[in-house]
Motif scaffolding. Sequence first.
Motif, PDB file in Angstrom:
ATOM      1  N   SER A 107       0.846  -1.188   0.000  1.00 27.83           N
ATOM      2  CA  SER A 107       0.000   0.000   0.000  1.00 27.83           C
ATOM      3  C   SER A 107       0.876   1.231   0.000  1.00 27.83           C
ATOM      4  O   SER A 107       2.071   1.168   0.288  1.00 27.83           O
ATOM      5  CB  SER A 107      -0.860   0.050   1.271  1.00 27.83           C
ATOM      6  OG  SER A 107      -1.667  -1.087   1.384  1.00 27.83           O
ATOM      7  N   HIS A 123      -8.152  -2.661   6.588  1.00 32.86           N
ATOM      8  CA  HIS A 123      -7.583  -3.089   5.306  1.00 32.86           C
ATOM      9  C   HIS A 123      -6.798  -4.387   5.497  1.00 32.86           C
ATOM     10  O   HIS A 123      -6.968  -5.347   4.738  1.00 32.86           O
ATOM     11  CB  HIS A 123      -6.702  -1.973   4.756  1.00 32.86           C
ATOM     12  CG  HIS A 123      -6.142  -2.247   3.408  1.00 32.86           C
ATOM     13  ND1 HIS A 123      -4.866  -1.884   3.062  1.00 32.86           N
ATOM     14  CD2 HIS A 123      -6.652  -2.851   2.300  1.00 32.86           C
ATOM     15  CE1 HIS A 123      -4.622  -2.234   1.809  1.00 32.86           C
ATOM     16  NE2 HIS A 123      -5.694  -2.831   1.329  1.00 32.86           N
ATOM     17  N   CYS A 124      -5.934  -4.426   6.510  1.00 35.20           N
ATOM     18  CA  CYS A 124      -5.124  -5.629   6.759  1.00 35.20           C
ATOM     19  C   CYS A 124      -6.003  -6.836   7.070  1.00 35.20           C
ATOM     20  O   CYS A 124      -5.744  -7.945   6.582  1.00 35.20           O
ATOM     21  CB  CYS A 124      -4.139  -5.369   7.894  1.00 35.20           C
ATOM     22  SG  CYS A 124      -2.838  -4.176   7.485  1.00 35.20           S
ATOM     23  N   ARG A 125      -7.051  -6.632   7.859  1.00 34.28           N
ATOM     24  CA  ARG A 125      -7.958  -7.746   8.174  1.00 34.28           C
ATOM     25  C   ARG A 125      -8.695  -8.238   6.929  1.00 34.28           C
ATOM     26  O   ARG A 125      -8.867  -9.441   6.731  1.00 34.28           O
ATOM     27  CB  ARG A 125      -8.947  -7.323   9.253  1.00 34.28           C
ATOM     28  CG  ARG A 125      -8.329  -7.209  10.629  1.00 34.28           C
ATOM     29  CD  ARG A 125      -9.373  -6.899  11.700  1.00 34.28           C
ATOM     30  NE  ARG A 125      -8.760  -6.763  12.994  1.00 34.28           N
ATOM     31  CZ  ARG A 125      -8.580  -5.587  13.622  1.00 34.28           C
ATOM     32  NH1 ARG A 125      -9.001  -4.461  13.068  1.00 34.28           N
ATOM     33  NH2 ARG A 125      -8.002  -5.552  14.803  1.00 34.28           N
ATOM     34  N   PRO A 134      -0.539  -8.655   4.279  1.00 38.16           N
ATOM     35  CA  PRO A 134       0.003  -7.306   4.152  1.00 38.16           C
ATOM     36  C   PRO A 134       1.540  -7.376   4.150  1.00 38.16           C
ATOM     37  O   PRO A 134       2.128  -8.110   4.942  1.00 38.16           O
ATOM     38  CB  PRO A 134      -0.504  -6.594   5.401  1.00 38.16           C
ATOM     39  CG  PRO A 134      -1.674  -7.408   5.867  1.00 38.16           C
ATOM     40  CD  PRO A 134      -1.354  -8.820   5.484  1.00 38.16           C
ATOM     41  N   LEU A 171      -0.015  -9.652  10.579  1.00 43.65           N
ATOM     42  CA  LEU A 171      -0.852  -8.760   9.779  1.00 43.65           C
ATOM     43  C   LEU A 171      -0.330  -7.326   9.735  1.00 43.65           C
ATOM     44  O   LEU A 171      -0.951  -6.467   9.116  1.00 43.65           O
ATOM     45  CB  LEU A 171      -2.286  -8.745  10.315  1.00 43.65           C
ATOM     46  CG  LEU A 171      -3.108  -9.990  10.061  1.00 43.65           C
ATOM     47  CD1 LEU A 171      -4.551  -9.778  10.518  1.00 43.65           C
ATOM     48  CD2 LEU A 171      -3.074 -10.399   8.605  1.00 43.65           C
ATOM     49  N   PRO A 173       2.006  -4.739   8.259  1.00 47.88           N
ATOM     50  CA  PRO A 173       2.933  -4.535   7.141  1.00 47.88           C
ATOM     51  C   PRO A 173       4.139  -3.713   7.581  1.00 47.88           C
ATOM     52  O   PRO A 173       4.090  -2.985   8.578  1.00 47.88           O
ATOM     53  CB  PRO A 173       2.082  -3.764   6.122  1.00 47.88           C
ATOM     54  CG  PRO A 173       1.047  -3.072   6.934  1.00 47.88           C
ATOM     55  CD  PRO A 173       0.778  -3.952   8.126  1.00 47.88           C
TER      56      PRO A 173
END
Length: 191
Positions: A107, A123-125, A134, A171, A173
């Motif tokens: 991202s 977003h990560c989930r 991620p 999870l 990033p």
Amino acid sequence: MAAIAADPAIDEVILSGGDPLSLSDDRLAAIVAALDAIPHLGTLRLHSRTLTSIPDRVTPELVSILAGTRLRLVIVAHTNHAQELSDQVGAALAQLRLLGVTLLNQSVLLAGVNDDAVTLAAHCRRLFQIGVLPYYVHLTDPVAGAAHFDVDEDRARRIEADLRATLPGYLVPRFVREVPGRTAKTPLWAL
């Protein structure tokens, strides 16, 4: 290809810098076949935004091209927000997972879009829900006309710390920046 074939130290090739999945099936198949024929290569990584913007790109022909290589495949999707990850995108990515493709996401941290831990955690989930890990959150490069998207490094560090406190480690990033002259992305903590 000749330079890659001549250097046995090269184990991985990355197709990026333009979206490799925007190529025709014939052109992509030719590139994959040429790389597959180089014995010392082990991994082919493709970076793509096409999978989320045009999930219909995952066709039987594309699946056949990717299934036909001995190379380990890694696809790095480029998404910035959970709203980009529809059920249709999830279904397209599921077809790739069935091939054994490792799916990652990178991202860009964008002011006013995803510059808070709640949005990034969602977003990560969602990425994990559809089988994608991620990988990176990039701080913006200095690009003319895009300064309004910049998030300063101190704020980015706070967001990263909040994510670490919220999400399981797998999870979270890596927050990175591309620094001119460096051979790899620089983690935010090292800036």
